[in-house]
Design an enzyme around this catalytic site. Structure first.
Site, PDB file in Angstrom:
ATOM      1  N   GLU A  36       1.036  -1.241  -0.076  1.00 14.43           N
ATOM      2  CA  GLU A  36       0.115  -0.054  -0.015  1.00 14.43           C
ATOM      3  C   GLU A  36       0.961   1.253   0.039  1.00 14.43           C
ATOM      4  O   GLU A  36       1.909   1.153   0.955  1.00 14.43           O
ATOM      5  CB  GLU A  36      -0.819  -0.100   1.318  1.00 14.43           C
ATOM      6  CG  GLU A  36      -1.988   0.977   1.324  1.00 14.43           C
ATOM      7  CD  GLU A  36      -2.737   1.001   2.623  1.00 14.43           C
ATOM      8  OE1 GLU A  36      -2.887   0.220   3.414  1.00 14.43           O
ATOM      9  OE2 GLU A  36      -3.464   2.098   2.618  1.00 14.43           O
ATOM     10  N   ARG A 262       4.611 -12.920   9.721  1.00 22.04           N
ATOM     11  CA  ARG A 262       5.511 -11.673   9.212  1.00 22.04           C
ATOM     12  C   ARG A 262       6.831 -11.642   9.848  1.00 22.04           C
ATOM     13  O   ARG A 262       6.956 -12.366  11.137  1.00 22.04           O
ATOM     14  CB  ARG A 262       4.893 -10.543   9.555  1.00 22.04           C
ATOM     15  CG  ARG A 262       4.276 -10.135  10.935  1.00 22.04           C
ATOM     16  CD  ARG A 262       3.528  -8.874  11.206  1.00 22.04           C
ATOM     17  NE  ARG A 262       2.420  -8.554   9.856  1.00 22.04           N
ATOM     18  CZ  ARG A 262       2.429  -7.374   9.494  1.00 22.04           C
ATOM     19  NH1 ARG A 262       3.274  -6.615   9.555  1.00 22.04           N
ATOM     20  NH2 ARG A 262       1.470  -7.199   8.423  1.00 22.04           N
ATOM     21  N   LYS A 272       4.156   0.634   9.838  1.00 24.87           N
ATOM     22  CA  LYS A 272       4.143   1.964   9.233  1.00 24.87           C
ATOM     23  C   LYS A 272       3.802   3.206   9.871  1.00 24.87           C
ATOM     24  O   LYS A 272       4.350   4.226   9.890  1.00 24.87           O
ATOM     25  CB  LYS A 272       3.521   2.047   7.770  1.00 24.87           C
ATOM     26  CG  LYS A 272       4.452   1.253   6.866  1.00 24.87           C
ATOM     27  CD  LYS A 272       3.764   1.284   5.332  1.00 24.87           C
ATOM     28  CE  LYS A 272       2.796   0.194   5.486  1.00 24.87           C
ATOM     29  NZ  LYS A 272       2.491   0.053   3.822  1.00 24.87           N
TER      30      LYS A 272
HETATM   31  P1  ATP Z   1       2.722  -2.244   8.262  1.00 26.39           P
HETATM   32  O1  ATP Z   1       1.964  -3.215   9.142  1.00 26.39           O
HETATM   33  O2  ATP Z   1       4.062  -2.234   8.427  1.00 26.39           O
HETATM   34  O3  ATP Z   1       2.138  -1.033   8.149  1.00 26.39           O
HETATM   35  P2  ATP Z   1       1.361  -3.439   5.846  1.00 26.39           P
HETATM   36  O4  ATP Z   1       1.121  -4.911   5.829  1.00 26.39           O
HETATM   37  O5  ATP Z   1       0.263  -2.570   6.257  1.00 26.39           O
HETATM   38  O6  ATP Z   1       2.617  -3.174   6.939  1.00 26.39           O
HETATM   39  P3  ATP Z   1       1.446  -3.318   3.123  1.00 26.39           P
HETATM   40  O7  ATP Z   1       2.002  -2.259   2.331  1.00 26.39           O
HETATM   41  O8  ATP Z   1       0.179  -3.316   3.190  1.00 26.39           O
HETATM   42  O9  ATP Z   1       2.026  -2.898   4.634  1.00 26.39           O
HETATM   43  O10 ATP Z   1       2.368  -4.689   2.944  1.00 26.39           O
HETATM   44  C1  ATP Z   1       2.904  -5.063   1.451  1.00 26.39           C
HETATM   45  C2  ATP Z   1       3.252  -6.579   1.714  1.00 26.39           C
HETATM   46  O11 ATP Z   1       4.211  -6.636   2.538  1.00 26.39           O
HETATM   47  C3  ATP Z   1       1.782  -7.247   2.176  1.00 26.39           C
HETATM   48  O12 ATP Z   1       1.830  -8.689   1.403  1.00 26.39           O
HETATM   49  C4  ATP Z   1       2.460  -7.585   3.540  1.00 26.39           C
HETATM   50  O13 ATP Z   1       1.859  -8.766   3.890  1.00 26.39           O
HETATM   51  C5  ATP Z   1       3.874  -7.624   3.426  1.00 26.39           C
HETATM   52  N1  ATP Z   1       4.406  -7.317   4.909  1.00 26.39           N
HETATM   53  C6  ATP Z   1       4.391  -6.175   5.561  1.00 26.39           C
HETATM   54  N2  ATP Z   1       4.732  -6.249   6.723  1.00 26.39           N
HETATM   55  C7  ATP Z   1       5.693  -7.372   6.806  1.00 26.39           C
HETATM   56  C8  ATP Z   1       6.286  -8.026   7.795  1.00 26.39           C
HETATM   57  N3  ATP Z   1       6.838  -7.556   8.876  1.00 26.39           N
HETATM   58  N4  ATP Z   1       6.784  -9.224   7.347  1.00 26.39           N
HETATM   59  C9  ATP Z   1       6.429  -9.763   6.218  1.00 26.39           C
HETATM   60  N5  ATP Z   1       5.666  -9.425   5.050  1.00 26.39           N
HETATM   61  C10 ATP Z   1       5.398  -8.150   5.612  1.00 26.39           C
HETATM   62 MG    MG Z   2      -1.553  -3.184   4.898  1.00 26.09          MG
END
Ligand code: ATP
Ligand code: MG
Length: 559
Positions: A36, A262, A272
């Site tokens: 995102e 994760r 984030k």
């Molecule tokens: P955050 O919780 O840090 O804001 P998010 O999951 O909202 O992260 P996205 O931009 O939606 O962030 O994530 C893009 C991709 O990266 C998704 O497929 C998500 O599952 C993966 N991802 C995000 N954080 C992690 C992590 N800590 N370990 C592995 N994969 C991750």
């Molecule tokens: Mg997300």
């Protein structure tokens, strides 16, 4: 293929894919990385990138980059560009397959109409609060929205009017008509569309209703014909909902969603939202602060793409949440830099040494090895002069036992040069040591013992006459708590000493010309790189990437 990968056995995702290719009728695999664009990528995303692009590469498939840009409030073009740039830097390529969920807004809208026509979606007038209050709990069924009773015609009419901007923000939503008593809360008539009268970074003013992430995600995978949709564990409970959508829309072939744990690191926050707060409230210099767990931060800190890929591979892929020790990340960069970083001498906290029996204006060139791990990197000449600098903590007036560095009357080896013996420590009127008077043994040239006498300590030095003076920044962990996430306010866990700026460091003269991004090992001190933000031509600023695995610190009794 990375070094670790050649040694380890298949992880569970690889096993699933191999089985699918061998027995389940899959002819190829197609994955995607779906960020995102609402912040910069962090090391957790790197894990997901390495996994998705890595699996595609390993099995001869493809991996798409898809920006999940369903929320116009938090998304910005700046983030899109930084994400593209970071993925490329990590060494991965989406070729011509860069997509945006916003490209699918028309299709998603048409699909919503299909659900309405099938009697599987309705317009609801309840506010977000009312929806929350009537949802029930996992053991208590929720209450049905009055909107559920609307006819198809009524719903179609209202949905069109939502789209045409006739209702204010929050006045209505489109909801799926599933089951208000489902034990899975995600199936209790989830919202598909909400009204948001804000422009979108790509579709501008075209839309004032926006799809919910859950409504967009699975269908976007289906549109792109993703075979394996790899998600983090929190999406496991959403899977029945994604399946429900795909089934009722009769989309084929169906993406197979598989969840993994994760990446969590100790001493680190990764969400984030939290990282944004550190930036906005100026606890750090920005998203690229060298203490941040962002790709930008790690880059500026001196991490290499190879070391991050190797780390992600070492961490492996698990089905259960766990926390990885940040020391493993540090290990990976240390290991890579040990192979590639040229060695140089730098004195961070200088103490002057005058060699009383060395000729006044003499300059001798001594040979120094550039990298003992790689003889191909050759050697260089260093100027040795009567006045030198050594590290302040390489001298002790009153040393404890087993201190093998310099103290009054003891002898040490100056790396690549001579044995010296300390004769006298000169102090200022405050009693602080400002200079050491030493004598050298001309017969010990090259640092070799002339008569077999043992000198245990070897210390580094820089000529006082011929050197570069640079700023050096030493970084420590940003948080002093092992798990800042469980504390009430993670800001309280910040380490007040996470950066130390040294203004008086002296380095080999050639380092004045080191280019931004260049990486070095400062002998006995650690790995450092030239900062890309604060350095100026001829005046580099160095960031400590990681401390050294202290082998010759030990040799010098430094432990
Ligand atoms: P955050 O919780 O840090 O804001 P998010 O999951 O909202 O992260 P996205 O931009 O939606 O962030 O994530 C893009 C991709 O990266 C998704 O497929 C998500 O599952 C993966 N991802 C995000 N954080 C992690 C992590 N800590 N370990 C592995 N994969 C991750
Ligand atoms: Mg997300």
């Amino acid at each position: 293929m990375s070094e670790t990968e050649t040694k380890r056995s298949l992880h569970f995702l690889e096993q699933i894919i191999e089985e699918d290719l061998a027995k389940n009728g899959y002819t190829h695999i197609h994955t995607r990385f779906p960020p995102e664009p609402n912040g910069y990528l962090h090391i957790g995303h790197a894990k997901s990138i390495c996994l998705n692009f890595g699996l595609a590469k390993k099995y001869g498939g493809k991996c798409n980059l898809r920006f999940d840009d369903t929320n116009p409030l938090t998304e910005e073009t700046e983030y899109v560009q930084s994400i593209e740039d970071d993925i490329k830097w990590l060494g991965f390529d989406w070729e011509d397959r860069e997509y945006f969920t916003s490209d699918y807004f028309d299709r998603l809208f048409d699909w919503a109409v299909i659900l309405i026509e099938k009697g599987l979606a309705y317009v609801c007038d309840m506010s977000a609060e009312e929806v929350g209050a009537t949802r029930g709990t996992p053991t208590v069924p929720g209450q049905e929205s009055p909107g559920r009773k609307r006819t198809k015609e009524e719903n179609l009419d209202l949905f069109m009017r939502m789209k045409n901007g006739e209702f204010p923000d929050g006045a209505k939503t489109l909801r799926a008509r599933i089951d208000m008593a489902s034990p899975n809360m995600h199936l209790r008539d989830p919202a598909l569309y909400r009204i948001r009268k804000v422009p979108h970074h790509r579709t501008g003013d075209k839309w004032c209703i926006y799809p919910m992430y859950d409504w967009a995600h699975g269908q976007s995978d289906a549109i792109e014909q993703i075979t394996h949709s790899i998600c983090t564990l929190e999406f496991e409970v959403h899977r029945p909902l994604y399946d429900w959508f795909v089934t009722h829309l009769e989309l084929n072939p169906r993406p197979k969603q598989i969840e993994f744990a994760r990446l969590n690191l100790n001493y680190t926050v990764m969400s984030k939202r939290k990282l944004l707060r550190l930036v906005k409230e100026k606890y750090v210099e920005g998203w690229d602060d060298p203490r941040m767990p962002t790709i930008r931060g790690l880059r500026r800190r001196g991490y290499t793409p190879e070391s991050i890929r190797e780390f992600c591979d070492r961490v492996g892929v698990a089905r259960r949440e766990h926390v990885i020790d940040v020391a493993l990340l540090e290990f990976s960069i240390r290991e890579h830099l040990n192979k590639i970083a040229p060695r140089v001498m730098a004195v961070l906290n200088p103490l002057k040494v005058v060699i009383t029996n060395y000729p006044e204006d003499q300059v001798e060139e001594v040979d120094a090895v550039n990298n003992p791990e790689d003889p191909g990197m050759g050697s260089r000449k260093l100027p040795f002069t009567k006045e030198l600098y050594i590290e302040r903590d390489d001298f002790m007036e009153d040393p404890p036992k087993k201190y093998f560095r310099l103290s009054p009357g003891t002898e040490v080896r100056l790396r690549y040069a001579y044995f010296i013996t300390c004769q006298e420590a000169i102090k200022n009127d405050k009693g602080e040591i400002i200079e050491l008077r030493c004598t050298y043994d001309p017969a010990s040239k090259g640092g070799n013992s002339p008569d077999g006498r043992k000198v245990k300590g070897t210390i580094h030095w820089v000529s006082a006459k011929d050197h570069a003076k640079c700023e050096v920044r030493l970084y420590d962990r940003l948080f002093k708590d092992e798990n800042p996430n469980v504390q009430e306010d993670f800001i309280q866990c910040l380490n007040p000493e996470s950066v130390q700026v040294l203004k008086d460091a002296v380095l080999e003269r050639s380092l004045a010309d080191a280019q931004p991004g260049a990486r070095f090992q400062f002998e006995r001190l650690g790995y450092f790189c030239v900062d890309t933000k604060h350095s100026q031509p001829g005046r580099p600023v160095f960031n400590r990437t990681v401390t050294l695995k202290d082998t010759w610190g030990k040799m010098a009794g430094k432990e």
